[in-house]
Write a protein that holds these residues in place. Structure first.
Motif, PDB file in Angstrom:
ATOM      1  N   ASP A  68       0.855  -1.181   0.000  1.00 10.81           N
ATOM      2  CA  ASP A  68       0.000   0.000   0.000  1.00 10.81           C
ATOM      3  C   ASP A  68       0.891   1.230   0.000  1.00 10.81           C
ATOM      4  OD1 ASP A  68      -1.915   1.909   0.162  1.00 10.81           O
ATOM      5  OD2 ASP A  68      -2.653   1.395   2.163  1.00 10.81           O
ATOM      6  N   ASN A  69       1.238   1.673  -1.185  1.00  5.42           N
ATOM      7  CA  ASN A  69       2.144   2.816  -1.337  1.00  5.42           C
ATOM      8  C   ASN A  69       1.412   4.067  -1.785  1.00  5.42           C
ATOM      9  OD1 ASN A  69       4.553   1.390  -0.662  1.00  5.42           O
ATOM     10  ND2 ASN A  69       4.471   0.400  -2.674  1.00  5.42           N
ATOM     11  N   ARG A  70       0.134   4.169  -1.452  1.00  5.90           N
ATOM     12  CA  ARG A  70      -0.632   5.347  -1.838  1.00  5.90           C
ATOM     13  C   ARG A  70      -0.046   6.608  -1.189  1.00  5.90           C
ATOM     14  NH1 ARG A  70      -6.094   4.469   0.390  1.00  5.90           N
ATOM     15  NH2 ARG A  70      -5.027   3.031   1.807  1.00  5.90           N
ATOM     16  N   PRO A  71      -0.107   7.749  -1.863  1.00  9.86           N
ATOM     17  CA  PRO A  71       0.487   8.976  -1.317  1.00  9.86           C
ATOM     18  C   PRO A  71      -0.216   9.480  -0.066  1.00  9.86           C
ATOM     19  CG  PRO A  71      -0.800   9.463  -3.273  1.00  9.86           C
ATOM     20  CD  PRO A  71      -0.717   7.965  -3.182  1.00  9.86           C
ATOM     21  N   VAL A 224      -5.776   6.400  -5.359  1.00 14.53           N
ATOM     22  CA  VAL A 224      -6.214   5.006  -5.315  1.00 14.53           C
ATOM     23  C   VAL A 224      -5.165   4.041  -5.841  1.00 14.53           C
ATOM     24  CG1 VAL A 224      -8.623   5.689  -5.559  1.00 14.53           C
ATOM     25  CG2 VAL A 224      -7.311   5.098  -7.610  1.00 14.53           C
ATOM     26  N   CYS A 225      -4.045   4.539  -6.324  1.00 14.22           N
ATOM     27  CA  CYS A 225      -3.017   3.669  -6.917  1.00 14.22           C
ATOM     28  C   CYS A 225      -2.180   3.030  -5.812  1.00 14.22           C
ATOM     29  CB  CYS A 225      -2.118   4.475  -7.853  1.00 14.22           C
ATOM     30  SG  CYS A 225      -0.805   3.475  -8.609  1.00 14.22           S
ATOM     31  N   PRO A 226      -2.176   1.694  -5.725  1.00 14.28           N
ATOM     32  CA  PRO A 226      -1.460   1.045  -4.622  1.00 14.28           C
ATOM     33  C   PRO A 226       0.046   0.966  -4.810  1.00 14.28           C
ATOM     34  CG  PRO A 226      -2.464  -0.622  -6.020  1.00 14.28           C
ATOM     35  CD  PRO A 226      -2.908   0.714  -6.556  1.00 14.28           C
ATOM     36  N   THR A 227       0.556   1.269  -6.000  1.00 11.00           N
ATOM     37  CA  THR A 227       1.965   1.008  -6.291  1.00 11.00           C
ATOM     38  C   THR A 227       2.811   2.244  -6.565  1.00 11.00           C
ATOM     39  OG1 THR A 227       1.640   0.822  -8.696  1.00 11.00           O
ATOM     40  CG2 THR A 227       1.267  -1.171  -7.363  1.00 11.00           C
ATOM     41  N   THR A 228       2.244   3.418  -6.532  1.00 15.89           N
ATOM     42  CA  THR A 228       2.879   4.696  -6.922  1.00 15.89           C
ATOM     43  C   THR A 228       3.096   4.794  -8.423  1.00 15.89           C
ATOM     44  OG1 THR A 228       5.232   4.070  -6.717  1.00 15.89           O
ATOM     45  CG2 THR A 228       4.104   4.823  -4.716  1.00 15.89           C
ATOM     46  N   ALA A 229       2.489   3.890  -9.213  1.00 20.47           N
ATOM     47  CA  ALA A 229       2.598   4.040 -10.667  1.00 20.47           C
ATOM     48  C   ALA A 229       1.999   5.371 -11.099  1.00 20.47           C
ATOM     49  CB  ALA A 229       1.900   2.878 -11.364  1.00 20.47           C
ATOM     50  N   ARG A 230       0.789   5.647 -10.669  1.00 24.83           N
ATOM     51  CA  ARG A 230       0.172   6.958 -10.936  1.00 24.83           C
ATOM     52  C   ARG A 230       0.653   7.924  -9.859  1.00 24.83           C
ATOM     53  NH1 ARG A 230      -4.248   8.148 -13.812  1.00 24.83           N
ATOM     54  NH2 ARG A 230      -3.171   6.779 -15.292  1.00 24.83           N
ATOM     55  N   HIS A 231       1.321   8.954 -10.280  1.00 27.71           N
ATOM     56  CA  HIS A 231       1.943   9.859  -9.332  1.00 27.71           C
ATOM     57  C   HIS A 231       2.037  11.263  -9.918  1.00 27.71           C
ATOM     58  CE1 HIS A 231       5.211   8.625 -12.032  1.00 27.71           C
ATOM     59  NE2 HIS A 231       5.837   9.742 -11.701  1.00 27.71           N
ATOM     60  N   THR A 232       2.178  12.244  -9.050  1.00 28.69           N
ATOM     61  CA  THR A 232       2.395  13.628  -9.466  1.00 28.69           C
ATOM     62  C   THR A 232       3.877  13.935  -9.385  1.00 28.69           C
ATOM     63  OG1 THR A 232       0.226  14.328  -8.663  1.00 28.69           O
ATOM     64  CG2 THR A 232       1.878  16.045  -8.997  1.00 28.69           C
ATOM     65  N   CYS A 249      -4.368  -2.529 -12.441  1.00 29.91           N
ATOM     66  CA  CYS A 249      -5.584  -2.772 -11.663  1.00 29.91           C
ATOM     67  C   CYS A 249      -6.749  -1.913 -12.139  1.00 29.91           C
ATOM     68  CB  CYS A 249      -5.327  -2.539 -10.179  1.00 29.91           C
ATOM     69  SG  CYS A 249      -5.027  -0.817  -9.701  1.00 29.91           S
ATOM     70  N   ARG A 250      -6.469  -0.823 -12.811  1.00 23.89           N
ATOM     71  CA  ARG A 250      -7.456   0.074 -13.430  1.00 23.89           C
ATOM     72  C   ARG A 250      -8.234   0.911 -12.416  1.00 23.89           C
ATOM     73  NH1 ARG A 250     -10.272  -2.810 -18.558  1.00 23.89           N
ATOM     74  NH2 ARG A 250     -10.469  -0.613 -19.111  1.00 23.89           N
ATOM     75  N   TYR A 251      -7.787   0.920 -11.164  1.00 25.07           N
ATOM     76  CA  TYR A 251      -8.482   1.733 -10.164  1.00 25.07           C
ATOM     77  C   TYR A 251      -8.425   3.214 -10.520  1.00 25.07           C
ATOM     78  CZ  TYR A 251      -8.970  -2.242  -6.937  1.00 25.07           C
ATOM     79  OH  TYR A 251      -9.325  -3.436  -6.345  1.00 25.07           O
ATOM     80  N   CYS A 252      -7.303   3.638 -11.130  1.00 21.58           N
ATOM     81  CA  CYS A 252      -7.176   5.044 -11.529  1.00 21.58           C
ATOM     82  C   CYS A 252      -8.222   5.411 -12.566  1.00 21.58           C
ATOM     83  CB  CYS A 252      -5.775   5.326 -12.057  1.00 21.58           C
ATOM     84  SG  CYS A 252      -5.307   4.337 -13.510  1.00 21.58           S
TER      85      CYS A 252
END
Length: 543
Positions: A68-71, A224-232, A249-252
């Motif tokens: 769980d690496n969400r920001p 909602v990204c658990p892996t930090t793939a989607r990030h600012t 996972c497509r949560y984003c």
């Protein structure tokens, strides 16, 4: 979205159903993705703190993904520390930054109900917001650092889809993966696709909406990204996807209010990263390959199989990895014939995005005339010291290379009157102020020979008494009065970094066929069936 639509998603119940079906096609928990997306939007609306959001889903995310690496983790840890009685010590580090920084820290921690709790309303007995608390909600923090974004002039957009094609070609995306999406719409305020405002470069008879990723300052897709793939990206606010980290996972996709995400089901139809690099004559990861940003993360170009993608606003350009001459540019902006897209640092008052958003009539006029403005050298070579306006115009009529008429002189002078003569930024490729400098230099040269300040000449140029008000009126007459300025779904609290000028789609807006079909340019509109069915709440049209 209809009034009885119970969907949490701004795009409506049908869109939400489509997203849930998409999640069912993955190996991950669909219900968890839907609930997290719903609550991520509650966070951006201020109904739920980041710390509370993280705590609500931490165990489920760990069970589903093993990490769980969400920001939101930082806010959760700060809340835990506060609960252990250290809130005063933690907040003290923000004292030097003022009350705004202190309040922002408390919001993320979920601490201090008197300041921001309970939806930050702080009601009193009569149900009205307390004055002190209500006033703080209107405070806006000063811009901090670079934030790339766009101002898109919908009144100039002619629906040619050049931006769509340029984006697809530069990023090698598959057909139908339209990171930049352009649609024509009508609603009950513009029945039958009534003519758009008469603006040079625009398309009469159509209302247009151009939809890239909004690169939100407070992006629910990231939460909602658990892996930090989607990030600012910290240095410039771009919301990106690390393809090497994304697990698909497509949560984003569910959490995005704008519908901008795409899942790459199969191997890309276009070239692989090695082939792209080979086409450019470089090794993968080297300067110029339009894939790896300066951090060495694969965040640009099209996605590999099994991961998410969306508009990136060209980070490898912004990093200078495609040459310094492309910093501050995007492929879609470069390709736009009517210059409807203005990209830049929205925190810099000198940027194209800011200039066009704040001074649209002046900016439009500059864009329209700059190619026709005679250079100071041409003026010096054609005019003599005893010329008046009439003789100067006649002198240019005899010249084969340069033109000068009353309207051009009028607009040049109007620009000069309203100009602050601000220097363009040196570090990025912002052109509006550069073009303004070109106009001003020619006006200065012209005024060496022709008196443009006399009452008679100002009247002849339709500039009244030469005041800024009269000059602005002349520019609006020439370039059009900009319609509303808006951001899509701004009420959700995502703080999008794309500002629009023009017709704001209403709650009943519907997509219609545009002046150019996707098929006409070799592109694919795979999403139209979905787009026709829903609308964007009370802020916009189907996306």
């Amino acid at each position: 979205m209809s009034a009885d639509d119970e969907s949490f998603h701004p795009l409506g119940e049908e869109w939400e159903g489509e997203l849930e079906t998409m999640l069912d096609d993955t190996e991950y928990d669909s219900d968890l993705g839907m609930e997290m997306a719903k609550d991520a939007m509650r966070v951006t609306k201020g109904e739920l703190s980041e710390a509370e959001f993280h705590e609500m889903y931490h165990d489920d995310v760990m069970e589903e993904f093993g990490e769980d690496n969400r920001p939101t983790e930082e806010a959760y840890e700060e809340m835990q520390a506060a609960e252990e009685g250290t809130v005063s010590r933690m907040l003290s580090k923000f004292e030097g930054d003022g009350e705004d920084s202190r309040r922002d820290a408390m919001k993320k921690m979920g601490a201090g109900a008197a300041a921001v709790g309970l939806g930050a309303w702080g009601t009193v007995d009569d149900g009205e917001p307390e004055a002190a608390v209500a006033d703080t909600q209107q405070q806006v923090e000063e811009p901090d650092g670079t934030q790339w974004g766009m101002t898109i002039d919908l009144e100039r957009c002619d629906g040619c889809l050049s931006c769509v094609t340029a984006c697809q070609q530069e990023n090698q995306t598959d057909q139908g993966v339209n990171w930049m999406y352009v649609l024509a719409f009508e609603d009950d305020t513009t029945e039958g696709g009534s003519p758009a405002p008469d603006v040079r470069g625009g398309m009469d008879g159509y209302n247009m909406l151009v939809r890239p990723c909004q690169h939100c300052t407070d992006a629910p897709c990231e939460k909602v990204c658990p892996t930090t793939a989607r990030h600012t990206r910290e240095k410039d606010g771009l919301v990106l996807t690390d393809y090497d980290v994304c697990i698909g996972c497509r949560y984003c996709q569910v959490a995005c209010p704008y519908g901008v995400n795409y899942f790459q089901w199969d191997e890309p139809q276009e070239a692989t990263e090695e082939e792209i690099a080979d086409q450019m004559g470089v090794e993968p990861g080297e300067e110029g390959d339009h894939m790896m940003d300066e951090r060495g993360r694969w965040v640009d170009s099209r996605a590999p199989r099994g991961v998410m993608s969306k508009c990136t606003m060209c980070p490898t350009r912004q990093d200078g990895l495609m040459g310094d001459d492309r910093i501050g540019t995007t492929a879609c902006e470069e390709a736009c014939p009517p210059d409807a897209i203005q990209f830049g640092d929205v925190n810099d008052e000198r940027s194209d995005a800011h200039q066009h958003g704040e001074y649209p009539s002046k900016s439009r006029a500059i864009i329209d005339i700059v190619r026709n403005v005679p250079s100071p050298e041409a003026i010096d070579g054609i005019l003599s010291e005893d010329d008046d306006l009439e003789s100067a115009i006649e002198a240019f009529e005899d010249d084969e290379d340069d033109d000068l008429d009353r309207e051009l002189v009028s607009i040049m002078k109007a620009i000069e009157i309203v100009s602050d003569r601000e220097e363009p930024p040196e570090e990025t490729n912002d052109t509006i102020l550069e073009q303004e400098q070109t106009v001003l230099e020619s006006v200065d040269a012209l005024e060496e020979y022709v008196d443009l300040e006399s009452e008679d000449v100002l009247a002849e140029l339709q500039l009244g008494d030469g005041s800024e008000d009269d000059a602005n009126l002349r520019l609006r007459q020439y370039a059009g009065v900009a319609g509303s300025s808006f951001k899509l779904l701004e009420d959700i609290g995502t703080n999008p970094n794309v500002t629009y000028i023009g017709q704001n789609p209403g709650p009943n807006a519907e997509q219609v066929d545009g002046p150019v079909a996707y098929d006409d340019i070799g592109q694919t509109d795979d999403r139209k069936e979905v787009l026709d069915e829903g609308t964007v709440g009370d802020a916009g049209v189907s996306l």
